[in-house]
Design a protein around this motif. Structure first.
Motif, PDB file in Angstrom:
ATOM      1  N   MET A  39       0.833  -1.205   0.000  1.00  0.00           N
ATOM      2  CA  MET A  39       0.000   0.000   0.000  1.00  0.00           C
ATOM      3  C   MET A  39       0.866   1.252   0.000  1.00  0.00           C
ATOM      4  SD  MET A  39      -3.007  -1.092   2.643  1.00  0.00           S
ATOM      5  CE  MET A  39      -4.047   0.357   2.392  1.00  0.00           C
ATOM      6  N   GLU A  40       1.878   1.261   0.864  1.00  0.00           N
ATOM      7  CA  GLU A  40       2.755   2.433   0.954  1.00  0.00           C
ATOM      8  C   GLU A  40       3.532   2.656  -0.342  1.00  0.00           C
ATOM      9  OE1 GLU A  40       4.974   1.449   4.452  1.00  0.00           O
ATOM     10  OE2 GLU A  40       3.436   2.239   5.783  1.00  0.00           O
ATOM     11  N   GLY A  41       3.869   1.594  -1.050  1.00  0.00           N
ATOM     12  CA  GLY A  41       4.582   1.725  -2.315  1.00  0.00           C
ATOM     13  C   GLY A  41       3.708   2.186  -3.460  1.00  0.00           C
ATOM     14  N   ALA A  42       2.429   1.857  -3.402  1.00  0.00           N
ATOM     15  CA  ALA A  42       1.522   2.231  -4.483  1.00  0.00           C
ATOM     16  C   ALA A  42       1.245   3.731  -4.511  1.00  0.00           C
ATOM     17  CB  ALA A  42       0.211   1.464  -4.354  1.00  0.00           C
ATOM     18  N   VAL A  43       1.298   4.372  -3.369  1.00  0.00           N
ATOM     19  CA  VAL A  43       0.984   5.807  -3.309  1.00  0.00           C
ATOM     20  C   VAL A  43       1.998   6.648  -4.086  1.00  0.00           C
ATOM     21  CG1 VAL A  43       0.774   7.800  -1.775  1.00  0.00           C
ATOM     22  CG2 VAL A  43      -0.436   5.676  -1.248  1.00  0.00           C
ATOM     23  N   PRO A  44       3.313   6.515  -3.848  1.00  0.00           N
ATOM     24  CA  PRO A  44       4.235   7.318  -4.658  1.00  0.00           C
ATOM     25  C   PRO A  44       4.190   6.948  -6.140  1.00  0.00           C
ATOM     26  CG  PRO A  44       5.444   5.947  -3.091  1.00  0.00           C
ATOM     27  CD  PRO A  44       4.001   5.802  -2.792  1.00  0.00           C
ATOM     28  N   ASP A  45       3.870   5.694  -6.448  1.00  0.00           N
ATOM     29  CA  ASP A  45       3.711   5.307  -7.853  1.00  0.00           C
ATOM     30  C   ASP A  45       2.572   6.095  -8.486  1.00  0.00           C
ATOM     31  OD1 ASP A  45       5.747   3.466  -7.496  1.00  0.00           O
ATOM     32  OD2 ASP A  45       4.415   1.716  -7.460  1.00  0.00           O
ATOM     33  N   ALA A  46       1.472   6.240  -7.751  1.00  0.00           N
ATOM     34  CA  ALA A  46       0.324   7.001  -8.252  1.00  0.00           C
ATOM     35  C   ALA A  46       0.694   8.467  -8.459  1.00  0.00           C
ATOM     36  CB  ALA A  46      -0.852   6.881  -7.291  1.00  0.00           C
ATOM     37  N   VAL A  47       1.427   9.035  -7.521  1.00  0.00           N
ATOM     38  CA  VAL A  47       1.829  10.443  -7.638  1.00  0.00           C
ATOM     39  C   VAL A  47       2.760  10.624  -8.833  1.00  0.00           C
ATOM     40  CG1 VAL A  47       3.029  12.352  -6.505  1.00  0.00           C
ATOM     41  CG2 VAL A  47       1.478  10.888  -5.177  1.00  0.00           C
ATOM     42  N   THR A  48       3.742   9.748  -8.962  1.00  0.00           N
ATOM     43  CA  THR A  48       4.694   9.838 -10.074  1.00  0.00           C
ATOM     44  C   THR A  48       3.985   9.712 -11.424  1.00  0.00           C
ATOM     45  OG1 THR A  48       6.457   8.932  -8.712  1.00  0.00           O
ATOM     46  CG2 THR A  48       6.762   8.772 -11.082  1.00  0.00           C
ATOM     47  N   ALA A  49       2.989   8.833 -11.491  1.00  0.00           N
ATOM     48  CA  ALA A  49       2.245   8.614 -12.730  1.00  0.00           C
ATOM     49  C   ALA A  49       1.115   9.630 -12.925  1.00  0.00           C
ATOM     50  CB  ALA A  49       1.673   7.196 -12.748  1.00  0.00           C
ATOM     51  N   ALA A  50       0.990  10.584 -12.005  1.00  0.00           N
ATOM     52  CA  ALA A  50      -0.067  11.602 -12.037  1.00  0.00           C
ATOM     53  C   ALA A  50      -1.453  10.967 -12.047  1.00  0.00           C
ATOM     54  CB  ALA A  50       0.114  12.564 -13.206  1.00  0.00           C
ATOM     55  N   ALA A  70      -5.557   0.782  -5.858  1.00  0.00           N
ATOM     56  CA  ALA A  70      -5.955  -0.599  -5.572  1.00  0.00           C
ATOM     57  C   ALA A  70      -5.445  -1.540  -6.666  1.00  0.00           C
ATOM     58  CB  ALA A  70      -7.468  -0.700  -5.445  1.00  0.00           C
ATOM     59  N   ALA A  71      -5.541  -1.124  -7.913  1.00  0.00           N
ATOM     60  CA  ALA A  71      -5.040  -1.953  -9.017  1.00  0.00           C
ATOM     61  C   ALA A  71      -3.533  -2.142  -8.904  1.00  0.00           C
ATOM     62  CB  ALA A  71      -5.410  -1.322 -10.361  1.00  0.00           C
ATOM     63  N   ARG A  72      -2.847  -1.096  -8.522  1.00  0.00           N
ATOM     64  CA  ARG A  72      -1.386  -1.179  -8.353  1.00  0.00           C
ATOM     65  C   ARG A  72      -1.038  -2.148  -7.221  1.00  0.00           C
ATOM     66  NH1 ARG A  72       3.254  -1.040 -10.910  1.00  0.00           N
ATOM     67  NH2 ARG A  72       4.903  -0.137  -9.671  1.00  0.00           N
ATOM     68  N   ILE A  73      -1.784  -2.114  -6.139  1.00  0.00           N
ATOM     69  CA  ILE A  73      -1.558  -3.033  -5.019  1.00  0.00           C
ATOM     70  C   ILE A  73      -1.780  -4.474  -5.481  1.00  0.00           C
ATOM     71  CG2 ILE A  73      -2.442  -3.777  -2.772  1.00  0.00           C
ATOM     72  CD1 ILE A  73      -3.090  -0.729  -2.290  1.00  0.00           C
ATOM     73  N   ARG A  74      -2.852  -4.704  -6.223  1.00  0.00           N
ATOM     74  CA  ARG A  74      -3.110  -6.059  -6.738  1.00  0.00           C
ATOM     75  C   ARG A  74      -1.999  -6.521  -7.674  1.00  0.00           C
ATOM     76  NH1 ARG A  74      -8.362  -4.024  -6.697  1.00  0.00           N
ATOM     77  NH2 ARG A  74      -8.245  -3.386  -8.876  1.00  0.00           N
ATOM     78  N   GLN A  75      -1.507  -5.620  -8.492  1.00  0.00           N
ATOM     79  CA  GLN A  75      -0.420  -5.936  -9.422  1.00  0.00           C
ATOM     80  C   GLN A  75       0.840  -6.341  -8.631  1.00  0.00           C
ATOM     81  OE1 GLN A  75       1.009  -2.513 -11.572  1.00  0.00           O
ATOM     82  NE2 GLN A  75       1.774  -3.755 -13.252  1.00  0.00           N
ATOM     83  N   GLU A  76       1.147  -5.586  -7.599  1.00  0.00           N
ATOM     84  CA  GLU A  76       2.315  -5.891  -6.766  1.00  0.00           C
ATOM     85  C   GLU A  76       2.144  -7.214  -6.030  1.00  0.00           C
ATOM     86  OE1 GLU A  76       5.330  -4.349  -6.467  1.00  0.00           O
ATOM     87  OE2 GLU A  76       4.623  -3.229  -8.216  1.00  0.00           O
ATOM     88  N   ARG A  77       0.925  -7.505  -5.590  1.00  0.00           N
ATOM     89  CA  ARG A  77       0.665  -8.750  -4.879  1.00  0.00           C
ATOM     90  C   ARG A  77       0.880  -9.944  -5.816  1.00  0.00           C
ATOM     91  NH1 ARG A  77      -5.214  -9.911  -2.917  1.00  0.00           N
ATOM     92  NH2 ARG A  77      -5.343 -10.265  -5.124  1.00  0.00           N
TER      93      ARG A  77
END
Length: 80
Positions: A39-50, A70-77
Protein backbone atom coordinates in the motif's frame (compact mmCIF):
# COMPACT_ATOMS: atom_id res chain seq x y z
CA UNK A 1 -6.79 11.23 8.82
CA UNK A 2 -8.57 14.60 8.86
CA UNK A 3 -12.01 16.09 9.14
CA UNK A 4 -14.99 14.85 7.18
CA UNK A 5 -15.01 17.81 4.74
CA UNK A 6 -18.79 17.84 4.22
CA UNK A 7 -18.52 20.63 1.64
CA UNK A 8 -16.80 18.11 -0.68
CA UNK A 9 -19.26 15.26 -0.08
CA UNK A 10 -20.44 13.67 -3.30
CA UNK A 11 -18.15 15.76 -5.50
CA UNK A 12 -15.47 13.09 -6.14
CA UNK A 13 -12.68 15.59 -5.39
CA UNK A 14 -11.32 14.55 -1.97
CA UNK A 15 -7.83 13.09 -1.93
CA UNK A 16 -7.95 9.49 -0.61
CA UNK A 17 -4.21 9.13 -0.04
CA UNK A 18 -4.31 10.02 3.67
CA UNK A 19 -6.94 7.36 4.30
CA UNK A 20 -4.98 4.80 2.29
CA UNK A 21 -1.77 5.48 4.21
CA UNK A 22 -3.68 5.37 7.50
CA UNK A 23 -4.97 1.92 6.53
CA UNK A 24 -1.38 0.87 5.75
CA UNK A 25 -0.31 2.04 9.20
CA UNK A 26 -3.10 -0.03 10.72
CA UNK A 27 -1.84 -3.09 8.83
CA UNK A 28 1.69 -2.44 10.10
CA UNK A 29 0.32 -2.30 13.63
CA UNK A 30 -1.23 -5.75 13.29
CA UNK A 31 2.00 -7.01 11.69
CA UNK A 32 0.73 -7.37 8.13
CA UNK A 33 3.93 -5.71 7.00
CA UNK A 34 4.04 -7.03 3.42
CA UNK A 35 0.52 -5.80 2.76
CA UNK A 36 1.28 -2.43 4.34
CA UNK A 37 4.44 -2.10 2.25
CA UNK A 38 2.48 -2.71 -0.95
CA UNK A 39 0.00 0.00 0.00
CA UNK A 40 2.76 2.43 0.95
CA UNK A 41 4.58 1.73 -2.31
CA UNK A 42 1.52 2.23 -4.48
CA UNK A 43 0.98 5.81 -3.31
CA UNK A 44 4.24 7.32 -4.66
CA UNK A 45 3.71 5.31 -7.85
CA UNK A 46 0.32 7.00 -8.25
CA UNK A 47 1.83 10.44 -7.64
CA UNK A 48 4.69 9.84 -10.07
CA UNK A 49 2.25 8.61 -12.73
CA UNK A 50 -0.07 11.60 -12.04
CA UNK A 51 -2.89 9.15 -11.26
CA UNK A 52 -4.10 11.28 -8.38
CA UNK A 53 -6.50 14.07 -7.53
CA UNK A 54 -6.00 17.65 -8.72
CA UNK A 55 -4.52 18.84 -5.41
CA UNK A 56 -1.54 16.53 -6.00
CA UNK A 57 -1.11 17.34 -9.70
CA UNK A 58 -3.39 14.80 -11.31
CA UNK A 59 -6.76 14.91 -13.00
CA UNK A 60 -8.58 12.00 -11.35
CA UNK A 61 -11.39 12.04 -8.84
CA UNK A 62 -11.44 10.34 -5.46
CA UNK A 63 -12.81 7.05 -6.76
CA UNK A 64 -10.52 6.85 -9.76
CA UNK A 65 -7.46 7.57 -7.62
CA UNK A 66 -8.48 4.85 -5.17
CA UNK A 67 -9.14 2.44 -8.04
CA UNK A 68 -5.72 3.13 -9.57
CA UNK A 69 -3.95 2.57 -6.25
CA UNK A 70 -5.96 -0.60 -5.57
CA UNK A 71 -5.04 -1.95 -9.02
CA UNK A 72 -1.39 -1.18 -8.35
CA UNK A 73 -1.56 -3.03 -5.02
CA UNK A 74 -3.11 -6.06 -6.74
CA UNK A 75 -0.42 -5.94 -9.42
CA UNK A 76 2.31 -5.89 -6.77
CA UNK A 77 0.67 -8.75 -4.88
CA UNK A 78 0.61 -10.91 -8.02
CA UNK A 79 4.26 -10.11 -8.69
CA UNK A 80 5.31 -11.12 -5.16
Amino acid sequence: VHGSAPKYAGQNVANPIGAILSAALMLETVVWTAEAARMEGAVPDAVTAAQVTKDVGGTLGTGETGDWIAARIRQERRAA
